[in-house]
Scaffold this motif. Structure first.
Motif, PDB file in Angstrom:
ATOM      1  N   VAL A  58       0.799  -1.233   0.000  1.00 49.20           N
ATOM      2  CA  VAL A  58       0.000   0.000   0.000  1.00 49.20           C
ATOM      3  C   VAL A  58       0.828   1.278   0.000  1.00 49.20           C
ATOM      4  O   VAL A  58       0.276   2.367   0.026  1.00 49.20           O
ATOM      5  CB  VAL A  58      -1.016   0.022   1.163  1.00 49.20           C
ATOM      6  N   GLU A  61       2.645   3.978   5.656  1.00 51.80           N
ATOM      7  CA  GLU A  61       1.873   3.735   6.885  1.00 51.80           C
ATOM      8  C   GLU A  61       0.565   4.524   6.902  1.00 51.80           C
ATOM      9  O   GLU A  61      -0.452   4.037   7.401  1.00 51.80           O
ATOM     10  CB  GLU A  61       2.722   4.070   8.111  1.00 51.80           C
ATOM     11  N   LYS A  64      -1.908   2.667   4.819  1.00 50.99           N
ATOM     12  CA  LYS A  64      -2.248   1.446   5.550  1.00 50.99           C
ATOM     13  C   LYS A  64      -3.292   1.739   6.624  1.00 50.99           C
ATOM     14  O   LYS A  64      -4.311   1.063   6.720  1.00 50.99           O
ATOM     15  CB  LYS A  64      -0.979   0.847   6.171  1.00 50.99           C
ATOM     16  N   THR A  77      -4.646  -6.519   9.593  1.00 51.63           N
ATOM     17  CA  THR A  77      -3.216  -6.764   9.681  1.00 51.63           C
ATOM     18  C   THR A  77      -2.949  -7.708  10.845  1.00 51.63           C
ATOM     19  O   THR A  77      -3.872  -8.063  11.582  1.00 51.63           O
ATOM     20  CB  THR A  77      -2.427  -5.436   9.821  1.00 51.63           C
ATOM     21  N   TYR A  81       3.174  -7.830  10.451  1.00 50.15           N
ATOM     22  CA  TYR A  81       3.196  -6.800   9.413  1.00 50.15           C
ATOM     23  C   TYR A  81       3.302  -5.397   9.995  1.00 50.15           C
ATOM     24  O   TYR A  81       3.217  -4.411   9.259  1.00 50.15           O
ATOM     25  CB  TYR A  81       1.969  -6.923   8.505  1.00 50.15           C
ATOM     26  N   PRO A  85       4.499  -1.451   4.948  1.00 55.94           N
ATOM     27  CA  PRO A  85       3.417  -0.859   4.155  1.00 55.94           C
ATOM     28  C   PRO A  85       2.583  -1.935   3.442  1.00 55.94           C
ATOM     29  O   PRO A  85       2.454  -1.953   2.216  1.00 55.94           O
ATOM     30  CB  PRO A  85       4.168   0.039   3.165  1.00 55.94           C
ATOM     31  N   VAL A  87      -1.094  -4.493   3.833  1.00 56.32           N
ATOM     32  CA  VAL A  87      -2.341  -4.849   4.495  1.00 56.32           C
ATOM     33  C   VAL A  87      -2.760  -6.231   4.023  1.00 56.32           C
ATOM     34  O   VAL A  87      -2.338  -6.705   2.961  1.00 56.32           O
ATOM     35  CB  VAL A  87      -3.486  -3.851   4.220  1.00 56.32           C
TER      36      VAL A  87
END
Length: 132
Positions: A58, A61, A64, A77, A81, A85, A87
């Protein structure tokens, strides 16, 4: 409702995409992963490749967190993880149009400029590549 076959069709339709051999699906552009099947790890048990859940790049952050907070029925998530970045995407929770949008966005974020500037890296309606 999307599935692993839909992920495969969408990803392989994107220029420069390579499918990395795996027990599930694993798609890369310029050796950078953008969508792959979730390798679920439960302590004390062997890893299980989940074909109903995709790991999706993605970008950062902020994106995300926006996805996780905005659509918790679709995205989630796990602690493994944290800080990445990525998901997790419940494939059954999205239709083919949404899956195409998500996978294409992930691919675009991983596509190097050197490939993007060539005609092969451009998709119809790709404004970033249109004027180059």
């Amino acid at each position: 409702m999307a599935d692993a076959d839909d992920v495969r069709r969408v990803a392989l339709a994107l220029p420069h995409t390579v499918e990395n051999p795996s027990d599930g699906f694993d798609f890369r552009v310029a050796d950078k992963g953008f969508v792959w099947s979730y390798p679920e790890r439960i302590p004390g048990k062997p890893r299980v490749i989940r074909l109903d859940i995709a790991v999706l790049f993605v970008g950062d952050e902020a994106e995300k967190q926006a996805l996780l907070l905005g659509e918790p029925e679709i995205f989630f998530t796990t602690p493994g993880y944290d800080g990445l970045p990525l998901v997790l995407l419940r494939l059954a929770a999205v239709d083919l149009d949404r899956l195409t949008e998500l996978v294409t966005d992930a691919w675009r974020m991983r596509l190097p400029d050197a490939l993007r500037s060539g005609r092969e890296g451009a998709l119809p309606g790709d404004r970033e590549s249109a004027g180059k």
